[in-house]
Design an enzyme around this catalytic site. Structure first.
Site, mmCIF file in Angstrom:
data_model
loop_
_atom_site.group_PDB
_atom_site.id
_atom_site.type_symbol
_atom_site.label_atom_id
_atom_site.label_comp_id
_atom_site.label_asym_id
_atom_site.label_seq_id
_atom_site.Cartn_x
_atom_site.Cartn_y
_atom_site.Cartn_z
ATOM 1 N N CYS A 1 11.039 -39.093 -48.942
ATOM 2 C CA CYS A 1 9.838 -38.821 -49.737
ATOM 3 C C CYS A 1 8.544 -38.907 -48.917
ATOM 4 C CB CYS A 1 9.815 -39.743 -50.944
ATOM 5 S SG CYS A 1 8.875 -39.076 -52.295
ATOM 6 N N HIS B 1 15.667 -40.605 -53.639
ATOM 7 C CA HIS B 1 15.657 -42.071 -53.625
ATOM 8 C C HIS B 1 16.981 -42.545 -54.242
ATOM 9 C CE1 HIS B 1 11.402 -42.479 -52.654
ATOM 10 N NE2 HIS B 1 11.081 -41.661 -53.629
HETATM 11 N N1 GLN Z 1 2.919 -40.344 -52.457
HETATM 12 C C1 GLN Z 1 3.865 -39.236 -52.307
HETATM 13 C C2 GLN Z 1 3.915 -38.341 -53.570
HETATM 14 O O1 GLN Z 1 3.517 -38.765 -54.629
HETATM 15 C C3 GLN Z 1 5.252 -39.749 -51.994
HETATM 16 C C4 GLN Z 1 5.875 -40.552 -53.149
HETATM 17 C C5 GLN Z 1 7.165 -41.245 -52.748
HETATM 18 O O2 GLN Z 1 7.364 -41.664 -51.605
HETATM 19 N N2 GLN Z 1 8.087 -41.416 -53.747
HETATM 20 O O3 GLN Z 1 4.398 -37.209 -53.487
#
Ligand code: GLN
Length: 275
Positions: free
Chosen positions: A116, A227
């Site tokens: 992510c 995730h």
């Molecule tokens: N801040 C980034 C987004 O909102 C990554 C989020 C995350 O790592 N789950 O896309």
């Protein structure tokens, strides 16, 4: 400087059985104190344990802000997820302090698993929903734009923040297998010609909720929005990465099979979850 064991492997292509227990690999864990908002550090625990079960010594090297990197020392990089503000905290260090060493290592065959926010920061650019763009490493030919920046929508509260956010269980087709996990991101990632997707979205949004691609691969660097953490429920991907990391140091190494009954059960349950 390679060890006698590495030399022995290079000459025969497989580890000398008498020395097999000397197999080792180093996991470079990028920003563990900043980026693990979604429990992604569980991927590092999974890699360590699947090595330990095979008698492979896995060392975890924390690579925090200002920690320099020796590109020859890291077999597998890991970087987890986090909020835009956490990405901003590490952005300069990743590109300015660590960038050259990481790119050198990836070109020399090091493996990487980026989740992510980590995935987004290994692309060329991340445009958050507010503030300046964050330059990325440029390992992936990809750029990410937060949905609110793309639609020029102001986020004023949790309700407006959630409108375009991609959240839920996800299933991805990778090399004829199904990968399961969940996604939670506002960024929409668009791949350029130089990047190939990790897989095709079966259920969920994936890179951007439009082109059915999920993640990106460049050489042995793997980025994904999955995730979970992703590796415990997807042992085939975990072993694929371990095999590539060992290959860098020892040449082709056949991994002993593990009893993945529990992991298969967890995956089967996840495959029946709804969005
Ligand atoms: N801040 C980034 C987004 O909102 C990554 C989020 C995350 O790592 N789950 O896309």
């Amino acid at each position: 400087m390679s060890t006698p064991d590495e030399e022995a492997c290079r000459s025969t292509g497989t580890p000398d059985p008498a020395r097999r227990s000397a197999l080792r690999l180093t996991i470079g864990y990028l920003y563990p104190s900043v980026l693990s908002q979604y429990g992604d550090w569980g991927n590092v625990l999974c890699l360590e344990q699947r090595c330990r079960w095979r008698g492979i010594a896995a060392e975890v090297l924390p690579l925090e802000v200002d920690t320099p990197i020796d590109p020859s020392a890291v077999d597998l990089f890991f970087m987890g997820g986090g909020a835009d503000s956490q990405q901003r905290l590490i952005a300069r260090d990743l590109v300015v302090v660590k960038g050259d060493a990481i790119r050198t290592a990836i070109e020399a065959g090091s493996v990487a698993l980026l989740i992510c926010a980590g995935y987004q920061m290994w692309g060329r650019l991340y445009r958050p929903f507010r503030g300046d763009d964050l330059a990325g490493l440029g390992v992936f030919d990809a750029e990410t734009i937060h949905w609110a920046a793309e639609e020029q929508t102001k986020i004023t509260d949790i309700t407006s923040a959630g409108r375009g956010r991609m959240v839920g269980n996800m299933v991805v087709e990778w090399e004829g297998r199904r990968l399961v996990g969940f996604e939670n991101h506002g960024g929409r990632t668009y791949l350029g010609a130089g990047a190939r997707p990790l897989g095709r979205v079966v259920m969920g949004a994936g890179n951007n909720g439009k082109d059915r691609t999920e993640g990106a691969i460049y050489r042995h660097a793997y980025g994904t929005y999955l995730h979970g953490p992703v590796l415990p429920k997807n042992p085939a991907l975990a072993d694929h990465l371990i095999g590539l990391a060992l290959q860098r140091r020892y040449g082709e190494v056949a991994l002993a099979p593990l009893d993945d009954g529990l992991e298969a059960q967890a995956q089967a349950v996840a495959l029946h979850l709804r969005r």
